[in-house]
Design an enzyme around this catalytic site. Structure first.
Site, short mmCIF file in Angstrom:
data_model
loop_
_atom_site.label_atom_id
_atom_site.label_comp_id
_atom_site.label_asym_id
_atom_site.label_seq_id
_atom_site.Cartn_x
_atom_site.Cartn_y
_atom_site.Cartn_z
N LEU A 14 -4.83 1.76 5.06
CA LEU A 14 -4.77 1.63 3.50
C LEU A 14 -5.62 0.54 3.15
O LEU A 14 -5.30 -0.59 2.51
CB LEU A 14 -3.11 1.36 3.12
CG LEU A 14 -2.24 2.26 3.00
CD1 LEU A 14 -0.81 1.88 2.59
CD2 LEU A 14 -2.88 3.20 1.69
N HIS A 15 -7.08 0.92 3.13
CA HIS A 15 -8.18 -0.26 2.47
C HIS A 15 -8.01 0.03 0.91
O HIS A 15 -7.34 0.75 0.54
CB HIS A 15 -9.37 0.02 3.35
CG HIS A 15 -9.90 1.37 3.05
ND1 HIS A 15 -10.63 1.71 2.10
CD2 HIS A 15 -9.44 2.79 3.66
CE1 HIS A 15 -10.91 2.91 1.86
NE2 HIS A 15 -10.19 3.61 2.88
N ALA A 16 -8.85 -0.69 0.62
CA ALA A 16 -9.14 -0.74 -1.02
C ALA A 16 -8.96 0.55 -1.69
O ALA A 16 -8.48 0.80 -2.41
CB ALA A 16 -10.39 -1.69 -1.26
#
Lengths: 93, 600
Positions: A14-16
Site C-alpha cells: 500500500l505505497h503512495a
C-alpha cells in the site's frame, strides 16, 4: 456492517499510488470503510491517505476490511476488487 | 495563556554549550534542516477565530488548485503513471484527519493557521518517522512538501500583524540556507543539537544578540513545535515542558540579569579605541543577514570587515542577478560609510548549499569544490558578481575578498576576470569604482606563502575559523572532534603571527575576522600577535572594546610571545589563563578564560 479478510498482493504494497487509489475509491461511497492489520497493530480510515499510509502494509500483509453504511455492499465490492487486482500495477518491472 | 494541563508532559532538561548569552522563554519552532519556514505563534481574539479557519480553508483550496495544475503538467510531460505522486499530496489536502486537526487546533488554542499547520504536520512527521518501511517512511517528504505549500499559500494573504515574538528555534543544526529565510525579529533564542562555538547557529545568534545553546543531543527529536521551552545560556541549560515552579524560578533569575546584558558600555565606539599604552585598535563588523545591519551602527563599527555575500543566495533562492547584487552591495557600502565594506566573494560549496540547485554531494566538502574554486568552475556567476561589485564600488567604498586562496595563481586569475569585466562595463558606458582585492588567509598553504601572496594583493583577511579547521585538521561541525579544535594551539598562533608579519613587511593591511576576535581573551592575544584591525559580530564589540581599552599592548605581546614558544595547546591555554587572570583579574573571571581541557 460487512467484514472481510483480505490480502495485499501487489508487489509494492500500500505505497503512495496504491493508497491514493484506495482512498479515491473508498471516498466515493457514503459508508465508512476501515482497514485493520490482522495483528491488530494498526487501524486505518480508508478515506484518509495519511491514515492508510500508516498501515505500512507491504505485500503479504493481511488486513480486515470493515464497511458500514447505506451503500456498504457496493463499497465492499469496489474496494475488494481494487485490492485483489493488485491496484493494476502488474506490468511494472 | 495555555489552558493545557502543564503536567501532561514531563519536564525535560538538557545541558549544552552556551554560544551566545542570555535567557529566554518561548515556544519551540522546529526548523527542519534545509527546509524553509517562517511561522510564529499568534494569540487570536475569539472574534478572529472564524476568520482564521476560513483563511486556512482558502489556503487549502489554493494549494489544491496549484497541485492539480502541476499534476496536469506532469501528466502531459511524463504520462499518467508518473503523476501519481501528486495524487497522494492532493489527497492529503482532502484528508479530514489532517484538516480537522488543524481547524480544531486553531479553535482550541486560538492559534494562527500557520502555527496550527506546523503543529499538525510536526505531529504527523513524528509518527511517520517510526514506520519501519523505508519507502513509506519517505512519504514524510510529501507531508513536508504539502505543509510547505500550505504555508506559502497562507503567507499570500494579509497576516502576521499580531504575531507574538516568542519563537525559540530548535534545529539539528541551523543551516545558513534555512536561517536566511527566517524573519529573525521574531526569534527569541536558538537551540541546536549539533554545532560548536563557531557553528552557524552560534554566529547567527551572536550577530542578533539572542541567546543560543548548541550541543543538545536529541533535543530536536523530543521537541515539538508549540512546546513550551526555556533557555538559560548562563547555565548552558534548556528546559522543555517546564513545570510551574521551574518557570517561577527562571523568571526570578532573569530579573537579576542586567538589561541588554552584553550590550552595556557607555563608549559605544564613536571614539577611537586605544589600549592603555596608546595603540589604536580598529573594530569592524562581520555581517551576513540584513537583520544584523542595525548592529553595525549601534555598536559603532568602523566599517564592515567581512560581508558574507553568499547569504544573498539563500534569501532570494537561486543565483541573485547582477542588479540584485548591485543593490545589496550598494546598501552594504552605504552602511559602512567612509570606512568601507569588505565583500567576500560567494563562499559556496562545502556546507553552504545553494537553495534550489542540486550539488553532487562530495565525500569531503571542506576540501572540495568550494569558495574560489567553486566560483572559477561557475565563471559566469563570478563574472556577474564582479560586475555588480565594480558598479557598486562607484557608489561607495568596497573591497573584495577572495576566499580559500591556496596559490598566487588564483589571485591572478580572479584579478584578470575582474579587470576584464571592468573593461566590458566601461565599453558599455557603465561607471565602475576602485576595487581593492584581498586574499582570505585560511588555508595553511597561504600562510606558508604569505610573503608571496602579499606581493599580489592589497590586503589580507585572516579567517581564523577555517584556519583552525584546516591547520589542525578538525571538522568544526563535528562534535566528536570538538576537543581538538584549539584556537590557542601554538601552530595556529604561529600562523597568525607569520601572516600578520608578511603583511606588515609588504606594507599591506591585515584584518583578522573570525570568531576568535569576538572573544575578549583571544582578541587580546591577537593584539599581542600584532593584529591592529579586528572584525567580528557587531554584538561582540562592546565586550571586546571594554577589554582592549583596559589592557596594554606591551603586556599582550609578552603573553603572545610566551604562547608562541609553547609545545602544546594546553600549555598556551595555561599561560593565557594564568597571565590574564593575574594581570587583569577584574577583566577576566575564570569563566571568561579558556577552560582547561582533559588530556588523554
Amino acid at each position: 456492517m460487512l467484514e472481510k479478510q483480505i490480502l495485499i498482493v501487489n508487489r509494492l504494497g500500500l505505497h503512495a499510488r496504491a493508497a491514493a487509489r484506495l482512498v479515491r475509491t473508498a471516498s466515493t461511497f457514503r459508508s465508512s470503510v476501515r482497514l485493520e492489520r490482522a495483528d491488530h497493530s494498526a487501524v486505518a480510515d480508508a478515506k484518509s491517505i495519511l491514515s492508510v499510509l500508516l498501515l505500512a502494509a507491504s505485500r503479504g500483509t493481511e488486513l480486515r476490511l470493515t464497511v458500514e453504511g447505506a451503500d456498504e455492499r457496493e463499497a465492499m465490492g469496489a474496494v475488494c476488487a481494487l485490492i485483489e487486482s493488485g491496484f493494476g500495477e502488474e506490468q511494472e518491472a | 495563556m495555555s489552558k493545557r494541563a502543564k503536567n501532561e508532559k514531563r519536564e525535560m532538561r538538557w545541558r549544552g554549550v552556551a554560544v551566545s548569552e542570555g535567557m529566554a522563554t518561548g515556544r519551540v519552532l522546529r526548523i527542519h534542516t534545509g527546509g524553509r519556514q517562517n511561522i510564529y505563534r499568534a494569540m487570536l481574539e475569539a472574534s478572529e477565530i472564524k476568520r482564521e479557519v476560513r483563511r486556512f480553508q482558502a489556503a487549502v483550496r489554493l494549494s489544491r488548485r496549484q497541485l492539480l495544475a502541476i499534476k496536469r503538467r506532469a501528466e502531459n510531460a511524463l504520462g499518467a503513471e508518473h503523476a501519481y505522486i501528486f495524487d497522494a499530496q492532493l489527497l492529503m489536502l482532502e484528508d479530514r484527519k489532517l484538516l480537522d486537526e488543524v481547524e480544531e487546533y486553531i479553535r482550541q488554542e486560538c492559534a494562527n493557521a500557520e502555527w496550527a499547520v506546523k503543529v499538525a504536520s510536526d505531529k504527523l512527521l513524528a509518527v511517520y518517522a517510526k514506520i519501519k518501511d523505508d519507502y513509506l517512511r519517505e512519504r514524510s517528504a510529501d507531508i513536508e512538501d504539502v505543509t510547505h505549500r500550505l504555508l506559502i499559500a497562507l503567507s499570500g494573504e494579509a497576516q502576521s500583524r499580531h504575531l507574538t515574538e516568542d519563537a525559540i528555534l530548535v534545529a539539528e543544526e541551523l543551516l545558513p540556507s534555512a536561517a536566511a529565510e527566517l524573519d529573525f525579529s521574531h526569534v527569541r533564542a536558538i537551540a541546536s543539537d549539533a554545532g560548536g562555538w563557531t557553528s552557524h547557529t552560534a554566529i547567527i545568534a551572536r550577530g542578533l544578540g539572542i541567546p543560543a545553546i548548541v550541543g543538545l543531543r536529541e533535543l530536536y527529536r523530543h521537541a515539538r513545535t508549540g512546546d513550551e521551552i526555556m533557555i538559560d545560556a548562563g547555565q548552558g541549560e534548556v528546559v522543555l515542558h517546564p513545570a510551574d515552579e521551574t518557570v517561577v524560578h527562571f523568571k526570578a533569575a532573569r530579573k537579576l540579569l542586567p538589561a541588554g546584558a552584553g550590550a552595556n558600555g557607555s563608549n559605544n565606539g564613536r571614539e577611537p579605541l586605544l589600549t592603555t599604552d596608546g595603540v589604536e585598535i580598529v573594530l569592524r563588523a562581520n555581517i551576513e543577514l540584513p537583520a544584523e545591519y542595525a548592529g553595525v551602527q549601534l555598536y559603532g563599527a568602523r566599517g564592515i570587515g567581512l560581508f558574507r555575500s553568499e547569504f544573498l543566495f539563500s534569501q532570494r533562492g537561486g543565483v541573485p542577478s547582477e542588479d540584485e547584487q548591485y543593490a545589496a552591495y550598494t546598501e552594504v557600502a552605504a552602511l559602512a560609510g567612509a570606512d568601507g565594506a569588505k565583500v567576500r566573494l560567494f563562499d559556496l560549496g562545502g556546507d553552504k548549499h545553494l537553495a534550489g540547485e542540486d550539488f553532487e554531494s562530495e565525500r569531503n566538502p571542506a576540501l572540495g569544490l568550494r569558495a574560489i574554486r567553486f566560483s572559477f568552475r561557475h565563471e559566469e556567476m563570478l563574472r556577474t558578481q564582479s560586475r555588480a561589485l565594480l558598479r557598486a564600488a562607484a557608489r561607495g567604498r568596497i573591497d573584495v575578498v577572495l576566499p580559500m586562496i591556496s596559490d598566487v595563481s588564483e589571485v591572478r586569475r580572479a584579478r584578470r576576470i575582474i579587470e576584464e569585466e571592468r573593461a566590458s562595463l566601461q565599453t558599455q558606458g557603465q561607471e565602475t569604482g576602485e576595487l581593492k582585492i584581498g586574499a582570505m588567509i585560511e588555508v595553511p598553504a597561504a600562510v606558508l606563502l604569505a610573503d608571496k601572496l602579499a606581493g599580489e594583493v592589497d590586503f589580507f583577511s585572516l579567517g581564523t575559523n577555517d584556519l583552525v579547521q584546516y591547520l589542525l585538521a578538525v571538522d568544526r561541525g563535528n562534535d566528536a572532534v570538538a576537543g581538538w579544535f584549539r584556537t590557542l594551539h601554538p601552530a595556529v598562533l604561529q600562523s597568525i603571527e607569520r601572516t600578520i608579519k608578511a603583511a606588515a613587511d609588504a606594507r599591506i593591511p591585515a584584518i583578522v575576522c573570525g570568531e576568535m576576535a569576538a572573544t575578549p581573551a583571544y582578541a587580546l592575544i591577537l593584539v599581542g600577535l600584532g593584529a591592529r584591525v579586528l572584525s567580528m559580530t557587531a554584538s561582540a564589540m562592546p565586550r571586546v572594546r571594554q577589554t582592549l581599552a583596559r589592557v596594554d599592548a606591551v603586556s599582550a605581546s609578552e603573553i603572545a610571545a610566551a604562547c608562541l614558544q609553547c609545545a602544546t595547546a594546553s600549555d598556551a591555554e595555561e599561560i593565557v589563563r594564568l597571565q590574564l587572570g593575574t594581570r587583569w583579574p577584574h577583566l577576566f573571571s575564570p569563566e571568561n578564560l579558556p577552560a582547561p581541557k582533559r588530556e588523554e
